[in-house]
Design a protein around this motif. Structure first.
Motif, PDB file in Angstrom:
ATOM      1  N   PRO A  81      -2.613   1.312  -4.449  1.00 39.16           N
ATOM      2  CA  PRO A  81      -1.911   0.038  -4.283  1.00 39.16           C
ATOM      3  C   PRO A  81      -0.685  -0.011  -5.188  1.00 39.16           C
ATOM      4  N   GLU A  83       0.942   5.129   8.406  1.00 30.96           N
ATOM      5  CA  GLU A  83       0.626   3.761   7.992  1.00 30.96           C
ATOM      6  C   GLU A  83      -0.804   3.401   8.378  1.00 30.96           C
ATOM      7  N   GLU A  84      -1.187   3.747   9.598  1.00 33.29           N
ATOM      8  CA  GLU A  84      -2.534   3.432  10.083  1.00 33.29           C
ATOM      9  C   GLU A  84      -3.603   4.112   9.233  1.00 33.29           C
ATOM     10  N   ILE A 125       4.348   0.025   2.666  1.00 31.18           N
ATOM     11  CA  ILE A 125       3.622  -0.806   3.616  1.00 31.18           C
ATOM     12  C   ILE A 125       3.315  -2.138   2.939  1.00 31.18           C
ATOM     13  N   SER A 127       0.863  -1.177   0.000  1.00 37.27           N
ATOM     14  CA  SER A 127       0.000   0.000   0.000  1.00 37.27           C
ATOM     15  C   SER A 127       0.898   1.225   0.000  1.00 37.27           C
ATOM     16  N   GLN A 171      -4.232   7.795  -1.760  1.00 38.51           N
ATOM     17  CA  GLN A 171      -3.515   6.534  -1.612  1.00 38.51           C
ATOM     18  C   GLN A 171      -3.708   5.636  -2.824  1.00 38.51           C
ATOM     19  N   LEU A 206      -3.774   2.544   5.630  1.00 41.54           N
ATOM     20  CA  LEU A 206      -4.417   1.226   5.614  1.00 41.54           C
ATOM     21  C   LEU A 206      -5.911   1.311   5.893  1.00 41.54           C
ATOM     22  N   SER A 207      -6.314   2.270   6.729  1.00 44.02           N
ATOM     23  CA  SER A 207      -7.739   2.409   7.061  1.00 44.02           C
ATOM     24  C   SER A 207      -8.514   3.143   5.976  1.00 44.02           C
ATOM     25  N   VAL A 228       1.914  -5.796   1.886  1.00 42.71           N
ATOM     26  CA  VAL A 228       0.677  -6.569   2.052  1.00 42.71           C
ATOM     27  C   VAL A 228       1.085  -7.932   2.568  1.00 42.71           C
TER      28      VAL A 228
END
Length: 292
Positions: free
Chosen positions: A254, A241-242, A289, A117, A252, A245-246, A291
């Protein structure tokens, strides 16, 4: 008659052994990746580690031939990565955005492998005077900066000097720009005289070199340069990062690679290595980050 039976049984035994081995003629040992310049350094690092660890394919799997491992990685942008697979030029296409349905429709047997991510951080030089007054920036302000409506930093904050805003982007046909266009710009175009960097590393370098520059550095590149550049929070949300991912941080994307058809045995071995602990570490070392 007994002699014929023995010969037949011997033949069956021979075929049974060869069914699990590959000859050099039928084994495809070369693997090629093309596409995203954000993902390319990560795949290059993983492939280097894989080659240094094994050297030849029989070290990966005893049933593979004693053939030199060759993995080629080139970066020409996400769109080029998709096109290279469709046209059969590359085995895998590296993409730093979501793959469009219109692109997927051109594949006979579409396969996708999400590696990490990422996010686009809105970054400025650590010495940019705006950081004395604010470390958050709104989507609306970003749209005005990147469209050219705001030409000077004093347009952003009237406490600042009238210094020209130097806008740095990736190439306007690449995956990063498409993510930024969708997340921030909408129907508004980025100004034509924005400086287009050939890679994320080059984009970060231009921000480091110019006190009055602003650009969208990838999360990975930002992490490798955060002693020299600072990332704004956007609409009050930090690119952590949090939050990435949320989904709380909106800019953002992939990082993934794609293929048309099933993996060959060699390709499967390398893909498995990409998602192994060693591969995940290389993703983390690249600042992204993974996966898991």
């Amino acid at each position: 008659m007994k002699k014929l039976v023995k010969m037949f049984c011997g033949s069956v035994l021979f075929l049974g052994v060869s069914a699990f081995a590959y000859t050099a003629e039928e084994f495809k040992g070369q693997i090629s990746f093309n596409g995203s310049s954000s993902l390319a350094p990560v795949i290059s690092k993983i492939s280097t580690n894989f080659v240094e660890k094994n050297g030849t394919w029989d070290k990966v799997n005893k049933d593979f031939p004693n053939e030199k491992i060759e993995i080629f990685v080139s970066s020409a942008g996400s769109g080029a990565g998709v096109k290279s697979v469709i046209e059969g030029v590359s085995d895998f296409g590296m993409v730093a955005r979501q793959v469009k349905d219109s692109e997927k429709a051109k594949f006979k047997n579409y396969k996708e492998f999400v590696v990490a991510s990422d996010a686009l951080t809105i970054s400025v030089n650590n010495e940019n005077p705006i950081l004395k007054y604010q470390k958050d920036i709104s989507s609306e302000t970003l749209k005005k900066i990147f469209s050219g409506e705001y030409k000077y930093w004093s347009d952003v904050d009237n406490r600042l000097e009238k210094k020209e805003i130097v806008v740095i982007t990736r190439d306007l046909g690449g995956g990063a720009h498409e993510v930024f266009q969708t997340s921030i710009m909408g129907d508004t175009d980025v100004k034509m005289d924005a400086i287009q960097a050939p890679s994320m590393g080059a984009l970060a370098t231009k921000i480091v070199e110019n006190k009055y520059a602003i650009g969208y550095a990838s999360f990975g590149v930002y992490n490798l340069n955060k002693d020299k550049i600072t990332a704004f929070t956007v609409d009050g949300v930090a690119p952590t990062e949090e939050n990435i991912l949320s989904g709380a941080y909106k800019i953002q994307r992939p990082l993934l690679f794609i293929k048309d058809g099933e993996l060959t045995p060699a390709q499967k071995s390398f893909v498995d290595y990409i998602f192994s602990e060693e591969g995940v570490k290389a993703v983390e070392d690249g600042g992204y980050i993974p996966v898991k």
